[in-house]
Design a protein around this motif. Structure first.
Motif, PDB file in Angstrom:
ATOM      1  N   ILE A 208      -8.617 -26.823   3.911  1.00  0.00           N
ATOM      2  CA  ILE A 208      -8.640 -26.241   5.271  1.00  0.00           C
ATOM      3  C   ILE A 208      -9.518 -27.075   6.194  1.00  0.00           C
ATOM      4  O   ILE A 208     -10.421 -27.784   5.734  1.00  0.00           O
ATOM      5  CB  ILE A 208      -9.175 -24.786   5.299  1.00  0.00           C
ATOM      6  CG1 ILE A 208     -10.527 -24.665   4.564  1.00  0.00           C
ATOM      7  CG2 ILE A 208      -8.170 -23.805   4.754  1.00  0.00           C
ATOM      8  CD1 ILE A 208     -11.293 -23.396   4.920  1.00  0.00           C
TER       9      ILE A 208
ATOM     10  N   VAL B 227      -8.026 -18.178   6.593  1.00  0.00           N
ATOM     11  CA  VAL B 227      -8.045 -17.888   5.148  1.00  0.00           C
ATOM     12  C   VAL B 227      -8.580 -16.469   5.001  1.00  0.00           C
ATOM     13  O   VAL B 227      -9.437 -16.043   5.783  1.00  0.00           O
ATOM     14  CB  VAL B 227      -8.973 -18.868   4.378  1.00  0.00           C
ATOM     15  CG1 VAL B 227      -8.948 -18.563   2.894  1.00  0.00           C
ATOM     16  CG2 VAL B 227      -8.548 -20.308   4.578  1.00  0.00           C
TER      17      VAL B 227
ATOM     18  N   LEU C 110      -0.643 -19.359   1.835  1.00  0.00           N
ATOM     19  CA  LEU C 110      -1.106 -19.118   0.460  1.00  0.00           C
ATOM     20  C   LEU C 110      -0.299 -18.052  -0.281  1.00  0.00           C
ATOM     21  O   LEU C 110      -0.146 -18.125  -1.500  1.00  0.00           O
ATOM     22  CB  LEU C 110      -2.595 -18.765   0.451  1.00  0.00           C
ATOM     23  CG  LEU C 110      -3.511 -19.912   0.920  1.00  0.00           C
ATOM     24  CD1 LEU C 110      -4.967 -19.505   0.863  1.00  0.00           C
ATOM     25  CD2 LEU C 110      -3.274 -21.171   0.093  1.00  0.00           C
TER      26      LEU C 110
END
Ligand SMILES: C[S@@+](CC[C@H](N)C(=O)[O-])C[C@H]1O[C@@H](n2cnc3c(N)ncnc32)[C@H](O)[C@@H]1O
Length: 463
Positions: free
Chosen positions: A282, A288, A323
């Protein structure tokens, strides 16, 4: 019938707290009128001073706890109360989780019209401290001194000068102290949100899930580069876990830490990390999930609910850096992510490559635009499973129809806001009664705060 007692601001009352509101205020009643008192709990007997007597509710300030509730504990943090970060540190952890479960159940029933809910499966934290993977601190000013911490409760301007924040890992507090001490040496004031003058604005710190490495984005107003160059030399020496350092410049008047320009100052340009089997990288502004301990379990739960056999097409809407899609990719035929932030999309593609995942595609755009007229589902394969994980506001109204038209057998909704979740589920379930609530899982992603993460799986009966 007795006349209602006339209550005046400033009056002191002896109250028995009966319940906890959805915003974690204790609720007592006088003459049938609810009075909200912060930092109190059901079972407390308190002395409180009335601060507001106007409808719809009264408010009072806690003066003294006369008899403590059996659920009350001593807050771990010295900043509890004034700090706007945590609301529930005075409530024993098991009762926090119970209260969140009851709040979620009530919200889904009352706001979502879901009367027959499956039992809520609760995943709480074994160690409910040092769990945050991202902290956003603001600079403030006390006389000639620069302060650094979190907003005071209910104030956009005042900053509580934080010594240590226990919901963040200890190296974040260590970094916070070093930044503050160093920033005070340059004679530059903090940014004042009223006059829009001043230099220091925010310190945004990320930590990696697997190694605890830190990434720092120090955001300032337009100004001289020398202080930042000096800090980039000094701070990593004093805090060895700091692996990546960026300077962000923001002249925006709104109180948001996202800079208009970023300058890389040292270390690694990306923070390397891993969740479950998936490696990822990242930059400071990528999204996130913010919980270090429960992000892996939430992705595992999504995989369990998806029940993939290798033949499915899975859509991950509002995918961030991808993700969820990436953790499902090996079990599916293909995964597709949709995300509006171009930098997140480019990191989702980069992270697919990093893991050698070739059956993932990521599209940049707003979900409501890409789904309009079912364009996305017509262009790609018909969805076997869809995951939506929208921001707090929930789904755009234009998303309901194409989602339902897709007739996906499994529709998973991950949410950080029970209210928008309940509103959206109500619409989806009313418009297509073939969908049923298969499961509800609560993840205590944000211990000591009123927040929670919820995963609801809807399953569609085959026609
Ligand atoms: C809660 S995050 C989802 C994160 C992701 N599912 C994960 O687990 O890392 C919501 C994401 O939706 C994106 N977003 C916000 N509004 C959007 C929209 N209208 N269309 C597509 N993406 C949007 C945000 O940039 C953010 O990355």
């Amino acid at each position: 019938m007795f006349p209602k007692p006339r209550l005046k601001t400033g009056e002191t009352l002896l109250l028995e707290v009966e319940t906890l509101s959805a915003k974690a205020q204790g609720v007592a009643t006088v003459g049938g009128r609810p009075i909200l008192v912060r930092e109190t709990l059901p079972g407390d007997q308190i002395q409180a001073q009335l601060t507001r007597v106007r409808p719809p509710h009264l408010e009072a300030k806690l003066l003294r706890v006369e008899r403590a509730s059996s659920q009350r504990i001593i807050p771990r943090c010295e900043h509890f109360g004034p700090c706007g970060g945590c609301d529930l540190q005075h409530l024993a952890y098991e009762h926090q989780v119970l209260w969140k479960t009851q709040t979620l159940s009530r919200t889904l029933k009352e706001e979502g019209g879901m009367n027959a809910l499956p039992e809520i499966r609760v995943v709480s934290m074994e160690e409910p401290w040092a769990y945050r993977s991202k902290m956003e601190f603001s600079f403030g000013q006390e006389g000639g001194r620069v302060t650094l911490g979190l907003h005071q409760r209910g104030s956009f301007q005042r900053i509580v000068d934080i010594r240590a924040c226990h919901i963040a890992p200890p190296n974040i507090s260590e970094l916070l102290a070093v930044i503050k001490e160093a920033a005070n040496r340059f004679g530059l004031p903090s940014y004042d949100p009223k006059s829009h003058q001043g230099f220091w604005r925010y310190a945004v710190v990320r930590t990696s899930f697997d190694r605890g490495d830190l990434m720092l984005l120090l955001v300032t107003n337009e100004g001289p580069p020398e202080p930042l160059e000096a800090l980039a030399e000094e701070i990593p020496r004093r805090v060895p876990s700091l692996k990546s350092f960026y300077w962000g410049i923001s002249t925006k008047v709104s109180d948001v830490a996202s800079p208009s320009r970023m300058v890389f100052l040292g270390g690694s340009e990306v923070l390397e990390d891993r969740v479950g089997e998936i490696r990822f990288q990242i930059r400071p502004t990528n999204f996130v999930q913010p919980n270090l301990g429960l992000t892996g379990p939430i992705y595992q739960a999504i995989a369990e609910e998806a029940q993939l056999t290798g033949r499915e097409a899975v859509y991950d809407l509002y995918c961030g850096i991808g993700l969820i899609a990436l953790s499902l990719a090996r079990g599916a035929k293909a995964v597709y992510g949709v995300e509006s932030d171009p930098e997140n999309v480019s990191f989702a593609q980069r992270n697919a490559a990093l893991n050698g995942i070739a059956n993932a595609a990521f599209l940049c755009g707003k979900v409501e635009d890409l789904l309009k007229g079912r364009t996305l589902f017509k262009a790609g394969p018909r969805p076997d499973a869809i995951v939506v994980d929208p921001p707090r506001a929930g789904l755009h109204a234009d998303v309901y129809a194409p989602l339902l038209d897709s007739q996906a057998p499994v529709l998973m909704y991950l949410s950080c806001n029970p209210l928008s979740l309940a509103r959206d589920l109500k619409v989806l379930l009313q418009r297509d009664p073939a969908y049923r609530v298969g499961s509800v899982r609560l993840f205590d992603f944000f211990p000591h705060t009123t927040h929670m993460e919820t995963l609801v799986t809807l399953r569609r009966a085959p026609p």
